[in-house]
Design an enzyme around this catalytic site. Structure first.
Site, mmCIF file in Angstrom:
data_model
loop_
_atom_site.group_PDB
_atom_site.id
_atom_site.type_symbol
_atom_site.label_atom_id
_atom_site.label_comp_id
_atom_site.label_asym_id
_atom_site.label_seq_id
_atom_site.Cartn_x
_atom_site.Cartn_y
_atom_site.Cartn_z
ATOM 1 C CD GLU A 34 -2.963 -0.692 -0.157
ATOM 2 O OE1 GLU A 34 -3.172 0.487 -0.506
ATOM 3 O OE2 GLU A 34 -3.415 -1.664 -0.781
ATOM 4 C CB THR A 40 4.164 3.539 -7.401
ATOM 5 O OG1 THR A 40 5.098 4.355 -6.684
ATOM 6 C CG2 THR A 40 4.915 2.777 -8.499
ATOM 7 C CG LEU A 77 9.368 2.394 -5.915
ATOM 8 C CD1 LEU A 77 9.278 1.620 -4.613
ATOM 9 C CD2 LEU A 77 8.104 2.213 -6.724
ATOM 10 C CE1 TYR A 114 -6.930 3.280 -0.483
ATOM 11 C CE2 TYR A 114 -4.567 3.478 -0.042
ATOM 12 C CZ TYR A 114 -5.619 2.873 -0.715
ATOM 13 O OH TYR A 114 -5.363 1.860 -1.594
ATOM 14 C CG ASP A 132 -8.146 4.768 -4.275
ATOM 15 O OD1 ASP A 132 -9.367 4.786 -4.590
ATOM 16 O OD2 ASP A 132 -7.342 3.954 -4.769
ATOM 17 C CB CYS A 186 -15.312 3.993 -13.317
ATOM 18 S SG CYS A 186 -16.242 5.533 -13.172
ATOM 19 C CB CYS A 193 -20.002 4.437 -20.227
ATOM 20 S SG CYS A 193 -19.172 5.716 -19.233
#
Length: 357
Positions: A34, A40, A77, A114, A132, A186, A193
């Site tokens: 996470e 990233t 990173l 989060y 997020d 999405c 869609c």
């Protein structure tokens, strides 16, 4: 009648991405993944994750490592404060035991709402909803919410909506589902869609507002910075580097001698600058050669305009007190910003190829 969460969970069972951190319930491994994925893309983070956890397979291994090594494994990173916080948090965990409560996880350095929700739902199946960028987008479009996501009201609205929609039976899978759905269907641009299982009840699609949502009120402002790097070529195959210790970008990473200017200088202007004269004071024998010109490196809040020069100085030259001498073959043991890593990799390969001819 299928609910919002039911539809997402059904879609996820058929379309979920197979990722190594999804195959485990180890909170440490989920935490590392996470933190890597905060800034990233999944495709880029996959290999870095595998390399990082091979070297640091648990909290104890990470806590016992020195920071320079951790930074070296993070090299490439970006957003290096993530690695520093990860390392500091591991060292602060009593006896190397990962917290088992939301409050304990949330209290770890570098862990926000989060990340705490993600770890607790994925590892412990606790009912905490993640929010997020993907989640903002899916919820804003499906429910037609035009409150700016970067406003205080927006954050409260979406946090409450995300928690309301969360599947209490399968919180981990649901959180993964809505994030994957935002990443694969999405999407920010050209969303799918036509093939979306939520299309029949999507408020934004019905109102023709898909491209307008979610709303963001503030745009990130980028500033330009002008870096002039010196690759100092000393005799005996040595060069100069130093660690960045100021509270600035790339803190605790290593760099070549850097002369920052307030504007972009051409070669003649730089060679005649007071900053270069100051660096080379006492070294009239130095030979300067331009290398790469205007390498543009884009960060979230800054655009780095970099120029590189080679400065050849005899091995017996006096000391540079702010720098350490390093043999070229040892540079791989130091963590550099990606901008410098790429430059050095290319330069050293070119030199090695020339030696073989």
């Amino acid at each position: 009648m299928s609910t919002f969460s039911d539809i997402l969970l059904t879609w996820y069972r058929d379309h979920k991405r197979v990722l190594p951190w999804r195959e485990v319930k180890d909170p440490y491994l989920i935490w590392v993944s996470e933190i890597i994925l905060q800034q990233t893309r999944v495709a880029q983070g996959h290999d870095y994750y595998a390399r990082f956890v091979r070297r640091f397979p648990d909290v104890k291994a990470l806590a016992e490592a020195d920071e320079d090594e951790v930074m070296r494994y993070w090299q490439g990173l970006g957003y290096y404060s993530r690695a520093r916080n990860l390392h500091a948090a591991a060292r602060n965990l009593p006896d190397g035991v990962f917290p088992t409560t939301y409050e304990g996880v949330r209290a770890m350095k570098g862990v926000g709402d989060y990340t705490a929700a993600a770890i607790c739902s994925f590892a412990y199946d606790m009912p905490y909803a993640v929010v997020d960028g993907n989640v903002y987008r899916v919820l804003a479009r499906y429910f037609g919410v035009d409150t700016p996501i970067d406003s205080t009201a927006g954050k409260k609205t979406f946090a409450a909506l995300a928690q309301e929609m969360l599947s209490k039976k399968h919180p981990g899978d649901y959180n993964q589902a809505i994030m994957d759905f935002g990443a694969l269907v999405c999407t920010p641009q050209s969303p799918q869609c036509l093939f979306c299982p939520l299309a029949d009840s999507c408020a934004a699609l019905a109102a023709g507002q898909v491209s307008a949502l979610p709303v963001k009120q503030h745009k990130t402002r980028q500033t330009d910075r002008y870096f002039n790097y010196l690759f100092v070529s000393l005799g005996r195959g040595e060069t100069l580097i130093r660690k960045r210790t100021a509270d600035d970008i790339w803190k605790n990473l290593f760099e070549l001698p850097l002369l920052e200017t307030d504007k972009d200088l051409n070669v003649e202007e730089f060679l005649g600058s007071d900053s270069l004269a100051g660096f080379l004071q006492g070294h009239p024998e130095a030979v300067i050669k331009p290398l790469d010109r205007h390498v543009k490196h884009v960060l979230s809040h800054r655009i780095i305009h970099a120029h590189f020069y080679e400065v050849s100085i005899p091995a017996e030259a006096g000391e540079f007190p702010d720098y350490q001498r390093v043999r070229l073959e040892d540079l791989e043991h130091y963590a550099f910003p990606r901008l410098l890593h790429v430059f050095l990799e290319k330069l050293l390969k070119k030199r090695n190829d020339s030696c073989k001819m």
